[in-house]
Design a protein around this motif. Structure first.
Motif, mmCIF file in Angstrom:
data_model
loop_
_atom_site.group_PDB
_atom_site.id
_atom_site.type_symbol
_atom_site.label_atom_id
_atom_site.label_comp_id
_atom_site.label_asym_id
_atom_site.label_seq_id
_atom_site.Cartn_x
_atom_site.Cartn_y
_atom_site.Cartn_z
ATOM 1 N N ALA A 170 23.821 25.928 11.674
ATOM 2 C CA ALA A 170 23.723 24.815 12.621
ATOM 3 C C ALA A 170 24.894 24.834 13.609
ATOM 4 N N ALA B 69 24.527 27.739 16.103
ATOM 5 C CA ALA B 69 23.463 27.462 17.074
ATOM 6 C C ALA B 69 23.931 26.462 18.129
ATOM 7 N N MET B 70 24.641 25.413 17.706
ATOM 8 C CA MET B 70 25.126 24.418 18.664
ATOM 9 C C MET B 70 26.197 25.010 19.577
ATOM 10 N N SER C 4 16.368 27.368 14.273
ATOM 11 C CA SER C 4 17.111 26.203 14.750
ATOM 12 C C SER C 4 16.624 25.818 16.143
ATOM 13 N N VAL D 207 18.170 23.345 19.193
ATOM 14 C CA VAL D 207 19.366 22.597 19.580
ATOM 15 C C VAL D 207 19.098 21.814 20.846
ATOM 16 N N ARG D 208 19.621 20.604 20.855
ATOM 17 C CA ARG D 208 19.550 19.757 22.056
ATOM 18 C C ARG D 208 20.972 19.325 22.403
ATOM 19 N N CYS E 166 21.202 19.517 16.221
ATOM 20 C CA CYS E 166 20.472 20.704 15.778
ATOM 21 C C CYS E 166 19.516 20.324 14.647
ATOM 22 N N GLU E 167 18.307 20.872 14.719
ATOM 23 C CA GLU E 167 17.334 20.707 13.641
ATOM 24 C C GLU E 167 17.022 22.088 13.072
ATOM 25 N N LEU E 168 17.197 22.234 11.767
ATOM 26 C CA LEU E 168 16.882 23.488 11.086
ATOM 27 C C LEU E 168 15.531 23.346 10.418
ATOM 28 N N THR F 18 19.309 18.445 9.493
ATOM 29 C CA THR F 18 19.713 18.134 10.861
ATOM 30 C C THR F 18 21.233 18.090 10.895
ATOM 31 N N THR G 220 24.669 17.044 13.683
ATOM 32 C CA THR G 220 25.218 16.568 14.938
ATOM 33 C C THR G 220 26.688 16.955 14.953
#
Length: 86
Positions: free
Chosen positions: A5, A8-9, A43, A45-46, A59-61, A70, A72
């Motif tokens: 996570a 990815a972020m 993943s 990511v927003r 991030c949502e896995l 999830t 943050t």
């Protein structure tokens, strides 16, 4: 899962953070379902906020279509070339 996570972020924020380094100083994880080692996770990511000094991402896995965790994170933006910059 935390490393996945966070990586990815960081990758998503690196694309929009410009000429800055990023140091994570807050990470919140929510584990929803246990995952086996052989599972393949994806993943999504927003980026929630990009400011002058900080950035926030979500991030949502997922295992297939099932959300397993999830995360943050809040990042401190550091000038490129500073000792703290990665």
């Amino acid at each position: 899962m935390a490393d996945l996570a966070l990586t990815a972020m960081e990758a998503a924020l690196a694309e929009v953070a410009g000429d800055h380094g990023l140091d994570c100083f807050d990470l919140k994880l929510n584990y929803m379902i246990a995952v086996r080692d052989e599972e393949t996770l994806t993943s999504a990511v927003r980026v929630l906020h990009i400011g002058r000094r900080s950035a926030v991402a979500f991030c949502e896995l997922k295992d297939g279509e099932i959300a397993v965790a999830t995360a943050t994170a809040t990042f401190l933006k550091t000038p490129s070339g500073s000792p703290d910059a990665d």
